[in-house]
Motif scaffolding. Structure first.
Motif, PDB file in Angstrom:
ATOM      1  N   ALA A 293      58.196  27.653  18.825  1.00 25.43           N
ATOM      2  CA  ALA A 293      58.909  28.397  17.780  1.00 25.43           C
ATOM      3  C   ALA A 293      59.826  27.491  16.969  1.00 25.43           C
ATOM      4  O   ALA A 293      60.010  27.703  15.774  1.00 25.43           O
ATOM      5  CB  ALA A 293      59.724  29.530  18.406  1.00 25.43           C
ATOM      6  N   PHE A 294      60.382  26.464  17.589  1.00 22.35           N
ATOM      7  CA  PHE A 294      61.327  25.581  16.906  1.00 22.35           C
ATOM      8  C   PHE A 294      60.696  24.900  15.697  1.00 22.35           C
ATOM      9  O   PHE A 294      61.358  24.674  14.702  1.00 22.35           O
ATOM     10  CB  PHE A 294      61.876  24.528  17.887  1.00 22.35           C
ATOM     11  N   GLY A 295      59.425  24.622  15.729  1.00 17.64           N
ATOM     12  CA  GLY A 295      58.751  23.924  14.638  1.00 17.64           C
ATOM     13  C   GLY A 295      58.355  24.800  13.464  1.00 17.64           C
ATOM     14  O   GLY A 295      57.781  24.308  12.492  1.00 17.64           O
ATOM     15  N   GLN A 296      58.660  26.086  13.497  1.00 22.58           N
ATOM     16  CA  GLN A 296      58.251  26.978  12.408  1.00 22.58           C
ATOM     17  C   GLN A 296      59.078  26.801  11.139  1.00 22.58           C
ATOM     18  O   GLN A 296      58.646  27.180  10.054  1.00 22.58           O
ATOM     19  CB  GLN A 296      58.303  28.433  12.865  1.00 22.58           C
ATOM     20  N   VAL A 297      60.277  26.281  11.251  1.00 20.21           N
ATOM     21  CA  VAL A 297      61.148  25.995  10.103  1.00 20.21           C
ATOM     22  C   VAL A 297      61.787  24.627  10.363  1.00 20.21           C
ATOM     23  O   VAL A 297      61.787  24.139  11.492  1.00 20.21           O
ATOM     24  CB  VAL A 297      62.245  27.074   9.921  1.00 20.21           C
ATOM     25  N   PRO A 298      62.349  23.987   9.338  1.00 23.08           N
ATOM     26  CA  PRO A 298      63.035  22.718   9.585  1.00 23.08           C
ATOM     27  C   PRO A 298      64.140  22.907  10.623  1.00 23.08           C
ATOM     28  O   PRO A 298      64.826  23.929  10.629  1.00 23.08           O
ATOM     29  CB  PRO A 298      63.634  22.359   8.222  1.00 23.08           C
ATOM     30  N   GLY A 299      64.273  21.938  11.504  1.00 25.95           N
ATOM     31  CA  GLY A 299      65.276  22.046  12.555  1.00 25.95           C
ATOM     32  C   GLY A 299      65.859  20.702  12.914  1.00 25.95           C
ATOM     33  O   GLY A 299      65.267  19.654  12.629  1.00 25.95           O
ATOM     34  N   ILE A 300      67.019  20.744  13.537  1.00 22.87           N
ATOM     35  CA  ILE A 300      67.702  19.520  13.956  1.00 22.87           C
ATOM     36  C   ILE A 300      68.412  19.783  15.275  1.00 22.87           C
ATOM     37  O   ILE A 300      68.857  20.896  15.543  1.00 22.87           O
ATOM     38  CB  ILE A 300      68.702  19.061  12.864  1.00 22.87           C
ATOM     39  N   LEU A 301      68.474  18.744  16.098  1.00 24.95           N
ATOM     40  CA  LEU A 301      69.221  18.814  17.351  1.00 24.95           C
ATOM     41  C   LEU A 301      70.526  18.053  17.167  1.00 24.95           C
ATOM     42  O   LEU A 301      70.512  16.904  16.720  1.00 24.95           O
ATOM     43  CB  LEU A 301      68.430  18.182  18.498  1.00 24.95           C
ATOM     44  N   LEU A 302      71.650  18.674  17.510  1.00 28.21           N
ATOM     45  CA  LEU A 302      72.944  18.007  17.457  1.00 28.21           C
ATOM     46  C   LEU A 302      73.389  17.705  18.876  1.00 28.21           C
ATOM     47  O   LEU A 302      73.481  18.594  19.709  1.00 28.21           O
ATOM     48  CB  LEU A 302      74.001  18.896  16.785  1.00 28.21           C
ATOM     49  N   ASP A 303      73.678  16.437  19.148  1.00 32.97           N
ATOM     50  CA  ASP A 303      74.064  15.969  20.485  1.00 32.97           C
ATOM     51  C   ASP A 303      73.047  16.368  21.541  1.00 32.97           C
ATOM     52  O   ASP A 303      73.382  16.770  22.653  1.00 32.97           O
ATOM     53  CB  ASP A 303      75.467  16.452  20.859  1.00 32.97           C
ATOM     54  N   ALA A 304      71.790  16.272  21.151  1.00 31.17           N
ATOM     55  CA  ALA A 304      70.692  16.491  22.083  1.00 31.17           C
ATOM     56  C   ALA A 304      69.552  15.592  21.642  1.00 31.17           C
ATOM     57  O   ALA A 304      69.415  15.276  20.459  1.00 31.17           O
ATOM     58  CB  ALA A 304      70.250  17.957  22.064  1.00 31.17           C
ATOM     59  N   THR A 305      68.771  15.166  22.581  1.00 34.19           N
ATOM     60  CA  THR A 305      67.619  14.319  22.256  1.00 34.19           C
ATOM     61  C   THR A 305      66.346  15.012  22.705  1.00 34.19           C
ATOM     62  O   THR A 305      66.331  15.748  23.686  1.00 34.19           O
ATOM     63  CB  THR A 305      67.728  12.941  22.936  1.00 34.19           C
ATOM     64  N   ASP A 306      65.291  14.769  21.964  1.00 34.33           N
ATOM     65  CA  ASP A 306      63.979  15.291  22.303  1.00 34.33           C
ATOM     66  C   ASP A 306      63.211  14.157  22.970  1.00 34.33           C
ATOM     67  O   ASP A 306      62.843  13.185  22.313  1.00 34.33           O
ATOM     68  CB  ASP A 306      63.263  15.761  21.036  1.00 34.33           C
ATOM     69  N   PRO A 307      62.954  14.231  24.273  1.00 35.53           N
ATOM     70  CA  PRO A 307      62.271  13.142  24.956  1.00 35.53           C
ATOM     71  C   PRO A 307      60.857  12.885  24.421  1.00 35.53           C
ATOM     72  O   PRO A 307      60.328  11.788  24.568  1.00 35.53           O
ATOM     73  CB  PRO A 307      62.243  13.583  26.414  1.00 35.53           C
ATOM     74  N   ASP A 308      60.265  13.874  23.757  1.00 37.46           N
ATOM     75  CA  ASP A 308      58.925  13.704  23.194  1.00 37.46           C
ATOM     76  C   ASP A 308      58.971  13.159  21.769  1.00 37.46           C
ATOM     77  O   ASP A 308      57.922  12.864  21.186  1.00 37.46           O
ATOM     78  CB  ASP A 308      58.165  15.038  23.214  1.00 37.46           C
ATOM     79  N   GLY A 309      60.156  13.066  21.180  1.00 38.91           N
ATOM     80  CA  GLY A 309      60.316  12.509  19.843  1.00 38.91           C
ATOM     81  C   GLY A 309      59.784  13.369  18.712  1.00 38.91           C
ATOM     82  O   GLY A 309      59.539  12.880  17.622  1.00 38.91           O
ATOM     83  N   ARG A 310      59.646  14.665  18.921  1.00 34.56           N
ATOM     84  CA  ARG A 310      59.123  15.556  17.863  1.00 34.56           C
ATOM     85  C   ARG A 310      60.212  16.098  16.958  1.00 34.56           C
ATOM     86  O   ARG A 310      59.926  16.482  15.838  1.00 34.56           O
ATOM     87  CB  ARG A 310      58.355  16.714  18.489  1.00 34.56           C
ATOM     88  N   ALA A 311      61.445  16.144  17.425  1.00 35.73           N
ATOM     89  CA  ALA A 311      62.526  16.771  16.655  1.00 35.73           C
ATOM     90  C   ALA A 311      63.481  15.715  16.132  1.00 35.73           C
ATOM     91  O   ALA A 311      63.690  14.678  16.748  1.00 35.73           O
ATOM     92  CB  ALA A 311      63.280  17.770  17.522  1.00 35.73           C
ATOM     93  N   THR A 312      64.080  16.009  14.974  1.00 38.40           N
ATOM     94  CA  THR A 312      65.134  15.158  14.431  1.00 38.40           C
ATOM     95  C   THR A 312      66.388  15.385  15.248  1.00 38.40           C
ATOM     96  O   THR A 312      66.777  16.531  15.496  1.00 38.40           O
ATOM     97  CB  THR A 312      65.397  15.507  12.949  1.00 38.40           C
ATOM     98  N   CYS A 313      67.018  14.292  15.656  1.00 36.69           N
ATOM     99  CA  CYS A 313      68.209  14.380  16.513  1.00 36.69           C
ATOM    100  C   CYS A 313      69.370  13.633  15.875  1.00 36.69           C
ATOM    101  O   CYS A 313      69.183  12.561  15.325  1.00 36.69           O
ATOM    102  CB  CYS A 313      67.926  13.773  17.889  1.00 36.69           C
ATOM    103  N   VAL A 314      70.552  14.198  15.992  1.00 36.75           N
ATOM    104  CA  VAL A 314      71.787  13.532  15.586  1.00 36.75           C
ATOM    105  C   VAL A 314      72.687  13.512  16.810  1.00 36.75           C
ATOM    106  O   VAL A 314      73.017  14.564  17.362  1.00 36.75           O
ATOM    107  CB  VAL A 314      72.479  14.262  14.421  1.00 36.75           C
ATOM    108  N   VAL A 315      73.050  12.313  17.230  1.00 33.90           N
ATOM    109  CA  VAL A 315      73.881  12.164  18.433  1.00 33.90           C
ATOM    110  C   VAL A 315      75.155  11.444  18.043  1.00 33.90           C
ATOM    111  O   VAL A 315      75.118  10.410  17.395  1.00 33.90           O
ATOM    112  CB  VAL A 315      73.119  11.368  19.516  1.00 33.90           C
ATOM    113  N   SER A 316      76.286  12.026  18.419  1.00 37.34           N
ATOM    114  CA  SER A 316      77.580  11.413  18.076  1.00 37.34           C
ATOM    115  C   SER A 316      77.884  10.267  19.008  1.00 37.34           C
ATOM    116  O   SER A 316      77.380  10.158  20.089  1.00 37.34           O
ATOM    117  CB  SER A 316      78.685  12.449  18.120  1.00 37.34           C
TER     118      SER A 316
END
Length: 168
Positions: free
Chosen positions: A145-168
């Motif tokens: 479901a997460f891939g149905q619209v643009p999305g971003i992870l804040l202070d989280a990482t996607d181990p599979d590298g599919r999602a854009t992540c921003v880590v402080s």
């Protein structure tokens, strides 16, 4: 615009101020109001009329109809936020840092199952994008479901590298 007798002040009305009201008050057409308020008037509408439109809109308390805008550009201007931290410096900073022309729908979710339910609920409300912000650095694997619209992870990482992540 209605005035209160003897005061010359605007009386409260139950109806929404429209671009028609602004056009009448400024002495211009509705299309001129649209061009000015949408930032497309330069070279088309005189500076004097642009000023009159902006002054009338401010004086009347005109606010654009967001529903009409959504129909026109096929976007809801809603961002869905799934987080387990909605207060304190992290949550407050995240919420105030969001884009001002979007409304945030914030869902408190604790744990993977609740995250998926929250994302589903936000997608059902036609959000334009998703922000996943667990509140502490962690790994997070986005579901389908997460891939149905643009999305971003804040202070989280996607181990599979599919999602854009921003880590402080």
């Amino acid at each position: 615009m209605r005035t209160t007798p003897g005061t010359g002040r605007a009386a409260p009305t139950n109806r929404r101020i429209t671009s028609y009201d602004v056009a009448r008050a400024a002495g211009v057409s509705r299309s001129a109001v649209s061009l000015v308020l949408n930032g497309r008037a330069d070279g088309v509408i005189s500076a004097e009329n642009q000023h009159a439109v902006r002054a009338a809109a401010k004086r009347l308390g005109y606010r654009p109809n967001r529903v009409a805008r959504s129909l026109r550009d096929r976007r809801t201007h809603l961002l869905g936020v799934v987080t387990d931290v909605t207060s304190g410096p992290y949550g407050g900073g995240m919420i105030t840092g969001a884009k001002s022309d979007h409304l945030l729908l914030v869902m408190d979710a604790r744990g993977r199952q609740q995250d998926e339910e929250a994302i589903g609920a936000l997608l059902a409300r036609q959000v334009d994008g998703l922000i996943i912000a667990p509140g502490s650095l962690c790994e997070w694997r986005p579901g389908e479901a997460f891939g149905q619209v643009p999305g971003i992870l804040l202070d989280a990482t996607d181990p599979d590298g599919r999602a854009t992540c921003v880590v402080s």
